[in-house]
Design an enzyme around this catalytic site. Sequence first.
Site, PDB file in Angstrom:
ATOM      1  N   PHE A   1     -16.813 -39.329 -13.196  1.00 52.19           N
ATOM      2  CA  PHE A   1     -16.367 -38.919 -12.944  1.00 52.19           C
ATOM      3  C   PHE A   1     -16.868 -37.920 -12.126  1.00 52.19           C
ATOM      4  O   PHE A   1     -17.888 -37.257 -12.321  1.00 52.19           O
ATOM      5  CB  PHE A   1     -15.258 -38.002 -13.961  1.00 52.19           C
ATOM      6  CG  PHE A   1     -14.171 -37.336 -13.380  1.00 52.19           C
ATOM      7  CD1 PHE A   1     -13.189 -38.021 -13.139  1.00 52.19           C
ATOM      8  CD2 PHE A   1     -14.103 -36.406 -13.524  1.00 52.19           C
ATOM      9  CE1 PHE A   1     -11.788 -37.392 -12.698  1.00 52.19           C
ATOM     10  CE2 PHE A   1     -12.440 -35.077 -12.829  1.00 52.19           C
ATOM     11  CZ  PHE A   1     -11.465 -36.118 -12.627  1.00 52.19           C
TER      12      PHE A   1
ATOM     13  N   ASP B   1     -19.020 -36.024 -22.690  1.00 46.94           N
ATOM     14  CA  ASP B   1     -17.218 -35.596 -22.276  1.00 46.94           C
ATOM     15  C   ASP B   1     -16.025 -36.645 -22.767  1.00 46.94           C
ATOM     16  O   ASP B   1     -16.194 -37.945 -22.713  1.00 46.94           O
ATOM     17  CB  ASP B   1     -17.706 -35.924 -20.684  1.00 46.94           C
ATOM     18  CG  ASP B   1     -16.382 -35.247 -20.135  1.00 46.94           C
ATOM     19  OD1 ASP B   1     -14.801 -35.500 -20.180  1.00 46.94           O
ATOM     20  OD2 ASP B   1     -16.430 -34.867 -19.030  1.00 46.94           O
TER      21      ASP B   1
ATOM     22  N   TYR C   1      -5.402 -30.847 -20.676  1.00 46.16           N
ATOM     23  CA  TYR C   1      -4.135 -31.295 -20.366  1.00 46.16           C
ATOM     24  C   TYR C   1      -3.634 -33.413 -20.383  1.00 46.16           C
ATOM     25  O   TYR C   1      -2.792 -33.212 -19.692  1.00 46.16           O
ATOM     26  CB  TYR C   1      -3.915 -30.804 -18.658  1.00 46.16           C
ATOM     27  CG  TYR C   1      -5.542 -30.946 -17.517  1.00 46.16           C
ATOM     28  CD1 TYR C   1      -4.996 -32.308 -16.436  1.00 46.16           C
ATOM     29  CD2 TYR C   1      -6.178 -29.797 -16.812  1.00 46.16           C
ATOM     30  CE1 TYR C   1      -6.426 -32.314 -16.105  1.00 46.16           C
ATOM     31  CE2 TYR C   1      -7.169 -30.101 -16.912  1.00 46.16           C
ATOM     32  CZ  TYR C   1      -7.559 -31.439 -16.073  1.00 46.16           C
ATOM     33  OH  TYR C   1      -8.542 -31.907 -15.435  1.00 46.16           O
ATOM     34  N   LYS C   2      -4.698 -33.734 -20.731  1.00 45.21           N
ATOM     35  CA  LYS C   2      -4.475 -35.408 -20.939  1.00 45.21           C
ATOM     36  C   LYS C   2      -4.297 -35.141 -22.320  1.00 45.21           C
ATOM     37  O   LYS C   2      -2.849 -34.872 -21.665  1.00 45.21           O
ATOM     38  CB  LYS C   2      -5.483 -35.898 -20.262  1.00 45.21           C
ATOM     39  CG  LYS C   2      -6.766 -35.339 -19.184  1.00 45.21           C
ATOM     40  CD  LYS C   2      -7.807 -36.462 -18.892  1.00 45.21           C
ATOM     41  CE  LYS C   2      -8.147 -35.832 -17.097  1.00 45.21           C
ATOM     42  NZ  LYS C   2      -9.751 -35.542 -17.271  1.00 45.21           N
TER      43      LYS C   2
ATOM     44  N   ARG D   1      -4.164 -47.313 -11.808  1.00 45.69           N
ATOM     45  CA  ARG D   1      -4.305 -46.969 -12.678  1.00 45.69           C
ATOM     46  C   ARG D   1      -3.309 -46.748 -13.746  1.00 45.69           C
ATOM     47  O   ARG D   1      -2.162 -46.039 -13.494  1.00 45.69           O
ATOM     48  CB  ARG D   1      -5.558 -45.501 -13.160  1.00 45.69           C
ATOM     49  CG  ARG D   1      -6.194 -45.301 -14.529  1.00 45.69           C
ATOM     50  CD  ARG D   1      -6.869 -44.898 -14.221  1.00 45.69           C
ATOM     51  NE  ARG D   1      -6.375 -43.266 -14.115  1.00 45.69           N
ATOM     52  CZ  ARG D   1      -6.625 -42.065 -14.107  1.00 45.69           C
ATOM     53  NH1 ARG D   1      -7.726 -42.126 -14.742  1.00 45.69           N
ATOM     54  NH2 ARG D   1      -6.250 -40.738 -14.235  1.00 45.69           N
TER      55      ARG D   1
HETATM   56  C1  LIG Z   1     -10.452 -34.694 -16.756  1.00 41.35           C
HETATM   57  C2  LIG Z   1     -11.865 -35.098 -16.403  1.00 41.35           C
HETATM   58  C3  LIG Z   1     -12.339 -33.807 -15.624  1.00 41.35           C
HETATM   59  C4  LIG Z   1     -11.326 -32.535 -15.647  1.00 41.35           C
HETATM   60  O1  LIG Z   1     -12.555 -31.196 -15.073  1.00 41.35           O
HETATM   61  P1  LIG Z   1     -11.343 -29.638 -14.524  1.00 41.35           P
HETATM   62  O2  LIG Z   1     -12.284 -29.014 -14.392  1.00 41.35           O
HETATM   63  O3  LIG Z   1     -10.732 -29.994 -15.863  1.00 41.35           O
HETATM   64  O4  LIG Z   1     -11.031 -30.570 -13.315  1.00 41.35           O
HETATM   65  C5  LIG Z   1     -13.465 -33.680 -15.629  1.00 41.35           C
HETATM   66  N1  LIG Z   1     -14.072 -35.222 -15.982  1.00 41.35           N
HETATM   67  C6  LIG Z   1     -13.257 -36.132 -16.859  1.00 41.35           C
HETATM   68  C7  LIG Z   1     -14.539 -37.350 -16.695  1.00 41.35           C
HETATM   69  C8  LIG Z   1     -12.904 -36.094 -16.215  1.00 41.35           C
HETATM   70  O5  LIG Z   1     -11.712 -37.200 -16.995  1.00 41.35           O
END
Ligand SMILES: *Cc1c(COP(=O)(O)O)cnc(C)c1O
Length: 410
Positions: free
Chosen positions: A124, A195, A220-221, A369
């Site tokens: 990511f 992560d 938020y996921k 996705r």
């Molecule tokens: C969604 C996600 C993030 C989100 O990071 P924010 O700081 O909330 O924007 C970070 N890492 C991964 C792997 C994600 O899937």
Amino acid sequence: MTDAEIAALDAADPLAALRHEFEIPDGLLYLDGNSLGPLTKSARLRMREVVEQEWGQSLIRGWNDHDWMGAPRRVGDAIAGLIGAEAGEVIVADSTSANLFKLAVAAMQARPDRKVVLSEPGDFPTDLYMLEGTVRTLGGGRRLELRPAEAIEAALDEDVAVLVLCHAHYKTARIRDMARLTAAAHAVGALVIWDLSHSAGVLEVDLNGCNADLAVGCGYKYLNGGPGAPAFLFVARRHQGSLISPLSGWMGHAAPFTFQDAYDPASGIGRFACGTPPVLGVSALECGVALSVRAGPKALRAKAAALTDLFVKRVEAGPAGAELRLVTPREAAARGGHVSFAHPDGYAIVQALIARGVIGDFRDPDIARFGFSPLTLSFAQVAQAADILGEVVAGGLYDRPEYRKRAAVT
Ligand SMILES: *Cc1c(COP(=O)(O)O)cnc(C)c1O
């Protein structure tokens, strides 16, 4: 699978009732709970209460009277139960990006003679950007090295301070072997940051069972905390006394309200907080997390595996099976809660689906996705979404100029 067989899956689903704890617009097939979980009924009520009663009436007294100060630890403790951690090892704070920076800097400073942060290309983007920032900020010849998944173990040596990996990959949903990679990093004296953004609330994660050091994840996921919900971080108890957050804000101080000039970090997980907690955001997140806790990780994981299985099989057996290339692992045990198909017109396909009330998302360059939040979806909905995807692709229904216009958020 026949309609009757699908109805039987729904009838036997132990999580079926939890779907009604969410407010999802009628008729929408929402396959994006892995990007933004839907509104919980409890959060809608709770936000009203926090805004009108607690903020509105209690004002500054709310910090004591409603334990606003304790909320990041309290919700952290609830999340801990979802990811194989203990109470006191998880705190809600900041964003995933900021938490990764805090832990990466702290981990590098705990290995001062080592120069390398090791990670994987194609992870990511914010994770890689924050790691770039980490080595730039620390300087002294520190560098970020990226190695493809299959070459990570071979790249572990005594110059690696910290290995940073996503447990479930945001595009492919492939799951990394947490126990094995953690052990491999420990064998060369490196720390590991996991992560869990695409794992918490959908997979069974056993941080302590894997002897994990550090982790971050998103609110938020699958945890359904609401847009921009605060994130969480985990620090194994054995590291809490020795790691220091580079964002040494007063909320991580041992005694913030003694207003001392010198930073004296709190003794436990609290030292990884930075500024004043976002009370509204933590309150909404608490409602989402409570539903995941009610379901339990085992049932969440089992249902996610079954939903993704149904979707993959039905799409591949359907009229568009030959045109869509599955980029997600075929065995359920190797993948998280989402499914990705590659197609050269992936973007237009996702837009055409959205126009038909099937919400997924697009990830560059060619990936459509679809997320399968086990709390919010029925088997019947997933079957219906697979059928609509088949119609849209096989019928070329996406091939219209309005489906090719790119929006800012895909
Ligand atoms: C969604 C996600 C993030 C989100 O990071 P924010 O700081 O909330 O924007 C970070 N890492 C991964 C792997 C994600 O899937």
